[in-house]
Design a protein around this motif. Structure first.
Motif, PDB file in Angstrom:
ATOM      1  N   SER A 168       0.826  -1.214   0.000  1.00  0.00           N
ATOM      2  CA  SER A 168       0.000   0.000   0.000  1.00  0.00           C
ATOM      3  C   SER A 168       0.858   1.261   0.000  1.00  0.00           C
ATOM      4  O   SER A 168       0.374   2.334  -0.345  1.00  0.00           O
ATOM      5  CB  SER A 168      -0.935   0.004   1.210  1.00  0.00           C
ATOM      6  N   TYR A 169       2.146   1.152   0.373  1.00  0.00           N
ATOM      7  CA  TYR A 169       3.062   2.286   0.346  1.00  0.00           C
ATOM      8  C   TYR A 169       3.914   2.304  -0.920  1.00  0.00           C
ATOM      9  O   TYR A 169       4.905   3.014  -0.992  1.00  0.00           O
ATOM     10  CB  TYR A 169       3.968   2.267   1.583  1.00  0.00           C
ATOM     11  N   GLY A 170       3.544   1.502  -1.894  1.00  0.00           N
ATOM     12  CA  GLY A 170       4.248   1.528  -3.171  1.00  0.00           C
ATOM     13  C   GLY A 170       5.486   0.673  -3.231  1.00  0.00           C
ATOM     14  O   GLY A 170       6.268   0.766  -4.180  1.00  0.00           O
ATOM     15  N   ILE A 171       5.703  -0.178  -2.231  1.00  0.00           N
ATOM     16  CA  ILE A 171       6.852  -1.090  -2.250  1.00  0.00           C
ATOM     17  C   ILE A 171       6.529  -2.282  -3.130  1.00  0.00           C
ATOM     18  O   ILE A 171       5.451  -2.875  -3.029  1.00  0.00           O
ATOM     19  CB  ILE A 171       7.187  -1.555  -0.820  1.00  0.00           C
ATOM     20  N   GLU A 172       7.458  -2.629  -4.002  1.00  0.00           N
ATOM     21  CA  GLU A 172       7.255  -3.758  -4.903  1.00  0.00           C
ATOM     22  C   GLU A 172       7.415  -5.075  -4.138  1.00  0.00           C
ATOM     23  O   GLU A 172       8.342  -5.232  -3.337  1.00  0.00           O
ATOM     24  CB  GLU A 172       8.276  -3.728  -6.045  1.00  0.00           C
TER      25      GLU A 172
END
Length: 327
Positions: free
Chosen positions: A27-31
């Protein structure tokens, strides 16, 4: 009721900590590597329908060692046949990840790597069996209550660089390895100091590298030349991208240990575990940016000032005192 839940569908159920960490990180854009979850309720259903859970009181009451109890329970779990409907859905979802792809089956205790279609069913059984370890039987507090077991089936990445990071409130250490993610070979790593998004080399330790063939999964150890040994393992771009990813992870779950791999120009999060025992006044990063370093005393003073606005003057006097200034 389905047996499989894809990562993009997570968030509607109460999952284990490992699954929740992935959901928050994403949800924080971490792959994170593409994949799906075999939720805990499938494991619970398997144990009840097969009546394997009925063996636990017998094992607990026996005089055998914890090692023997674990060995016997694991044999029973491995040899129990899985439902055909479950196996069919599992293989269909595996196929959706890509033709002849290689996956990692990650359970609560261990990860099974280099898994293809012909080993997938056995790998799931093995991952379920592994939760009944010697340590599990030695722990008396849970009695015969079944453990919570969410299995992750993820596309396995074969980046030549992997990272194990231990970050406490924006500061910590980062161990960078060559070769297959989650593998550690003595002498093939560099150590970095990490301070709020900035990585600085601490020591070189490269003497060899461990590489894996993406098709066969076979691993080969290679000696490194003198020129490569003296070169920092991460480029400036990779260091900056990793620093930003670590800050994002701090936003998502706070101080933690984590494992990453670099592939296709991106850092992918393979595993993360929050540090729950950290002091409550250590804050999570409030903004997605690289922050200036502060020590614990400064963090505490900032929190006091925020909670008690009338104490601002006293806080500044204490800050000056701690920094060696005049009253």
């Amino acid at each position: 009721m389905g047996f499989i839940i894809w990562f993009k569908e997570l968030g509607l159920e109460d999952y284990s900590e490992k699954i929740e960490v992935f959901r928050k990180a994403n949800s924080y854009g971490i792959e994170i590597p593409q994949g799906f979850v075999i939720p805990n309720y499938v494991f619970q259903m398997f144990m009840k329908q097969s009546k394997l859970e009925e063996h636990l009181p017998f094992l607990y009451g026996s005089n055998e060692s914890a090692e023997k109890k674990a060995e016997q329970m694991q044999i029973w779990v491995r040899n129990e046949k899985l439902e055909e409907e479950f196996k069919q859905e599992l293989l269909e979802n595996y196929t959706a990840l890509g033709d002849n792809c290689v996956v990692a089956v990650r359970g609560p205790g261990e990860s099974i790597l280099n898994v293809k279609a012909n080993r997938l069913i056995a790998a799931v059984s093995e991952a379920w069996a592994s939760v009944f370890s010697e340590a599990w039987f030695e722990k008396a507090s849970h009695g015969t209550v079944l453990p919570v077991v969410d299995l992750l089936i993820q596309t396995q990445l074969f980046g030549r660089k992997s990272v194990k990071a231990s970050i406490n409130d924006g500061q910590g250490s980062v161990l960078v390895n060559f070769g297959l993610p989650l593998s550690v070979v003595e002498g093939n790593s560099d150590v970095f100091d990490y301070t709020r998004g900035i990585l600085k080399i601490k020591e070189f330790g490269k003497t060899s590298a461990l590489f894996a063939d993406p098709v066969t999964g076979e691993m080969e150890k290679q000696d490194l030349g003198d020129e490569e040994k003296a070169t920092e393992v991460l480029t400036e771009f990779e260091k900056q991208a990793l620093g930003e990813s670590l800050v994002k992870l701090s936003h998502a779950i706070g101080p933690s240990s984590s494992t990453w791999t670099f592939e296709h120009g991106k850092w992918y999060l393979l595993a993360a575990k929050p540090f729950h025992e950290e002091k409550s006044y250590l804050p999570k990063h409030s903004e997605l940016k690289l922050l200036a370093s502060k020590n614990e005393s400064e963090n505490l003073l900032d929190e006091i000032k925020q909670k008690f606005p009338d104490s601002a003057e006293l806080v500044e006097r204490l800050r000056e005192k701690l920094s060696g200034g005049k009253n």
